[in-house]
Design a protein around this motif. Structure first.
Motif, PDB file in Angstrom:
ATOM      1  N   UNK A 180      -3.584   2.263  -3.446  1.00  0.00           N
ATOM      2  CA  UNK A 180      -3.577   3.598  -2.899  1.00  0.00           C
ATOM      3  C   UNK A 180      -5.128   3.523  -2.340  1.00  0.00           C
ATOM      4  N   UNK A 181      -5.268   4.138  -0.988  1.00  0.00           N
ATOM      5  CA  UNK A 181      -6.541   4.313  -0.460  1.00  0.00           C
ATOM      6  C   UNK A 181      -6.306   5.355   0.644  1.00  0.00           C
ATOM      7  N   UNK A 182      -7.324   5.965   0.730  1.00  0.00           N
ATOM      8  CA  UNK A 182      -7.368   7.071   1.846  1.00  0.00           C
ATOM      9  C   UNK A 182      -8.075   6.388   3.138  1.00  0.00           C
ATOM     10  N   UNK A 183      -8.812   5.435   2.683  1.00  0.00           N
ATOM     11  CA  UNK A 183      -9.722   4.592   4.033  1.00  0.00           C
ATOM     12  C   UNK A 183      -8.479   3.980   4.437  1.00  0.00           C
ATOM     13  N   UNK A 184      -7.762   4.089   5.434  1.00  0.00           N
ATOM     14  CA  UNK A 184      -6.604   3.233   6.014  1.00  0.00           C
ATOM     15  C   UNK A 184      -7.060   1.851   6.561  1.00  0.00           C
ATOM     16  N   UNK A 244       3.532  -1.598   3.816  1.00  0.00           N
ATOM     17  CA  UNK A 244       2.853  -0.015   3.546  1.00  0.00           C
ATOM     18  C   UNK A 244       3.874   1.036   3.625  1.00  0.00           C
ATOM     19  N   UNK A 245       3.842   1.875   2.413  1.00  0.00           N
ATOM     20  CA  UNK A 245       4.936   2.650   2.154  1.00  0.00           C
ATOM     21  C   UNK A 245       4.581   4.049   2.207  1.00  0.00           C
ATOM     22  N   UNK A 246       5.131   4.909   3.243  1.00  0.00           N
ATOM     23  CA  UNK A 246       4.576   6.070   3.628  1.00  0.00           C
ATOM     24  C   UNK A 246       5.173   7.210   2.908  1.00  0.00           C
ATOM     25  N   UNK A 266       1.634   9.795  -4.406  1.00  0.00           N
ATOM     26  CA  UNK A 266       1.207   8.358  -4.623  1.00  0.00           C
ATOM     27  C   UNK A 266       0.547   7.855  -5.864  1.00  0.00           C
ATOM     28  N   UNK A 267      -0.381   8.649  -6.526  1.00  0.00           N
ATOM     29  CA  UNK A 267      -0.889   8.375  -7.792  1.00  0.00           C
ATOM     30  C   UNK A 267       0.110   8.616  -8.907  1.00  0.00           C
ATOM     31  N   UNK A 268       1.050   9.452  -8.565  1.00  0.00           N
ATOM     32  CA  UNK A 268       2.207   9.575  -9.638  1.00  0.00           C
ATOM     33  C   UNK A 268       2.906   8.444  -9.720  1.00  0.00           C
ATOM     34  N   UNK A 300       0.829  -1.177  -0.139  1.00  0.00           N
ATOM     35  CA  UNK A 300       0.040   0.029   0.017  1.00  0.00           C
ATOM     36  C   UNK A 300       0.862   1.244  -0.020  1.00  0.00           C
ATOM     37  N   UNK A 301       0.439   2.342  -0.732  1.00  0.00           N
ATOM     38  CA  UNK A 301       1.144   3.617  -0.649  1.00  0.00           C
ATOM     39  C   UNK A 301       0.089   4.596   0.091  1.00  0.00           C
TER      40      UNK A 301
END
Length: 579
Positions: free
Chosen positions: A522-526, A535-537, A371-373, A362-363
């Motif tokens: 990629x998700x905003x809902x963690x 998980x990559x931050x 993230x999307x880039x 996950x990013x």
């Protein structure tokens, strides 16, 4: 002149030969249109000499010339139209193929209205130019040249006088084209800007109505229209003096030829018949130039269009290779990757992380962290500025683009479905799939049931025979990805529009899609990526930590803050009362 060269460079060799044939037909047609004048001269001569034995021949000449004129004109027009439509068709295909090979940066930074203007509206101008303007301009210039040669044989004095308006016409016409072409880029840019702003205005109509927008809100559109109006007015005014001169010039035979020919007749140096013939030739000689004058405007206009098309066709494409790449597995590795859009600040800075084969990575990061880039770079929508991205141990630029895309299923939050049937949209994932496989993919994506409730089921045409919700469209795109069954799956907010009733079912479908695959999420809902293997931050385009959820909660304060903010927002209720 490079613009004019580009205009003719769009025509292939075969159609250039056809266009030459069309021009020859049009030249002969115009010459046939002049023959009736000679026939009338012959008839007048017969009456003046009181000899009518040749009268019938002159009448036949007039009739045959009129018939041949229309036959040749029809043939030339038919050929030139065939050339025009084939050239436009092939050029549009070249443009579509070219745009498909360009980096996504071109598509992202070029407004859709501007691309549409070039491919559709401007191209239609070229149809008129190839089908009508070229034959008419060349034939219109060829006829006075032929008549000048004939006059030079008959009487060099008359030929010299008639050459003056022809030369002036050509010189002034060239000057007008030069002036036009200086302003044509500005003209086309203003026209394209109006198209872009109009598309933006129409697409934003709902928001304009919601916020009760007044006239001031339409400022950008109004300003672009005013600019276009100003540019067009200045463009026409810059050409007006040349147009006026040419129209006066084409009637100058009344000033030069008629008096000269009359003096020659009165002095006895020409006969009455020759005098009448010169008058007819003077009238007929400049008539074709009227057509040329009416077509001069189109040269500069279409040369500018051809230049824009030529510039697109010469844009640098994404570098591709034909060599087959042997992938060891489907591990994705970012090695010191730096990337920026154009000349701006880097969006990703020295980014390194690994998406292991068969694992879920996950990013996460705040909006704008890259993230999307990063996900888009895996598909080579852009080429990176520095560093290297590898798939299965092979750098992406050493994998043929078609092979690379066959390895990846990419589902984003911004769904796009073609205005085709639902079946056709899903089958794009795998055109060779059977009907049963296609339906099973739809069932896995939790969209089979609502599709079957539509009047035509899978044959329903999207956005024509039905309007689908954002969540329904999202599930159809997911079905397409499931059917593709690619070994690498990228999910960029893939569940953003899914309603609560179907979220659990869809999460199960995503789990099934991800089985034994390399997955980047990629998700905003963690909560949806809590169980990810890694998980990559990201923060401001840099990797600040990498690990499991539990590891990051213990050691990474930015991730811990994001998780706390997510839990707080998840408990929020209308009115600000927490559960």
């Amino acid at each position: 002149m490079s613009d004019v060269k580009a205009l003719f460079g769009l025509i292939d060799k075969k159609n250039k030969r056809r266009l030459i044939g069309a021009v020859i037909c049009c030249v002969l047609s115009v010459l046939c249109g002049i023959l009736p004048y000679l026939g009338v001269w012959g008839i007048v001569t017969c009456f003046l000499n009181e000899r009518t034995e040749n009268l019938f021949q002159y009448v036949c000449l007039i009739a045959a010339a009129i018939i041949l004129k229309h036959l040749l004109f029809g043939t030339g027009t038919k050929i030139s139209h065939k050339v025009a439509y084939q050239t436009l068709g092939e050029t549009r295909k070249k443009l579509f193929r070219k745009i498909a090979r360009l980096p996504m940066g071109y598509v992202k930074t070029t407004a859709s209205g501007q691309v549409k203007t070039i491919i559709m509206d401007n191209m239609e101008q070229l149809e008129t130019f190839y089908a009508h303007n070229i034959p008419e301009i060349i034939s219109g210039l060829a006829v006075p040249l032929c008549m000048e040669i004939l006059l030079a044989i008959l009487d060099i004095r008359v030929a010299g006088i008639m050459l003056i308006p022809v030369v002036l016409f050509i010189l002034v016409g060239i000057l007008m084209i030069i002036v036009q072409m200086k302003k044509m880029d500005e003209f086309n840019q203003a026209f394209a800007d109006v198209s872009v702003k109009t598309v933006e205005y129409v697409n934003g109509m709902k928001e304009l109505k919601i916020f009760a927008a007044d006239e001031s809100t339409y400022g950008r559109l109004s300003e672009s229209i005013r600019t276009y109006s100003t540019v067009v007015t200045e463009w026409f005014q810059s050409c007006l003096k040349y147009v006026a001169f040419n129209h006066a010039d084409l009637n100058s035979n009344l000033v030069f030829l008629f008096p000269l020919a009359g003096l020659m007749y009165l002095s006895g140096s020409v006969t009455a018949a020759s005098y009448i013939m010169y008058l007819f030739m003077g009238l007929a000689m400049l008539i074709p130039l009227e057509t040329v004058s009416n077509n001069f405007d189109y040269i500069g206009m279409n040369a500018s269009v051809a230049k824009k098309i030529d510039e697109i066709l010469k844009l640098d494409e994404m570098a591709d290779t034909t060599s087959k790449a042997e992938l060891s597995d489907h591990t994705i590795v970012f090695e010191h990757v730096t990337f920026s859009y154009g000349e701006g600040q880097p969006v990703l800075k020295d980014v390194s992380f690994t998406v292991p084969d068969g694992k879920v990575t996950a990013l996460v990061g705040v909006s704008g962290s890259g993230k999307s880039t990063a996900a888009s770079l895996i598909c080579r929508f852009w080429d990176i500025t520095e560093g290297q991205i590898c798939l299965g141990g092979v750098p992406l630029n050493q994998i043929p683009l078609s092979d690379l895309m066959s390895q990846i299923s990419f589902v984003t939050q911004n769904t796009f479905l073609f205005k085709k049937s639902i079946r056709e949209n899903i089958m794009m994932g795998n055109p060779e799939a059977t009907e049963e496989e296609m339906m099973q993919a739809a069932k896995d994506a939790v969209c089979h049931d609502f599709i079957m409730r539509l009047p035509k089921g899978y044959d329903t045409v999207i956005d024509k025979e039905t309007k689908l919700s954002g969540g329904e469209k999202q599930r159809i795109t997911l079905a397409r990805a499931i059917l593709k069954n690619a070994p690498v799956v990228i999910l960029d907010e893939a569940t953003a529009y899914i309603d609560a009733d179907n979220e659990d079912l869809l999460q199960k479908a995503l789990a099934k899609l991800s089985e034994e695959k390399t997955v980047l999420v990629i998700a905003h809902r963690l909560s949806s990526i809590k169980e990810a293997d890694s998980i990559v931050v990201l923060e401001q385009g840099e990797v600040i930590d990498c690990g499991t959820h539990d590891e990051l909660i213990n050691r990474c304060s930015p991730y811990r803050d994001m998780w706390a903010a997510f839990e707080k927002s998840d408990q929020w209720k209308m009115g600000g009362v927490n559960a």
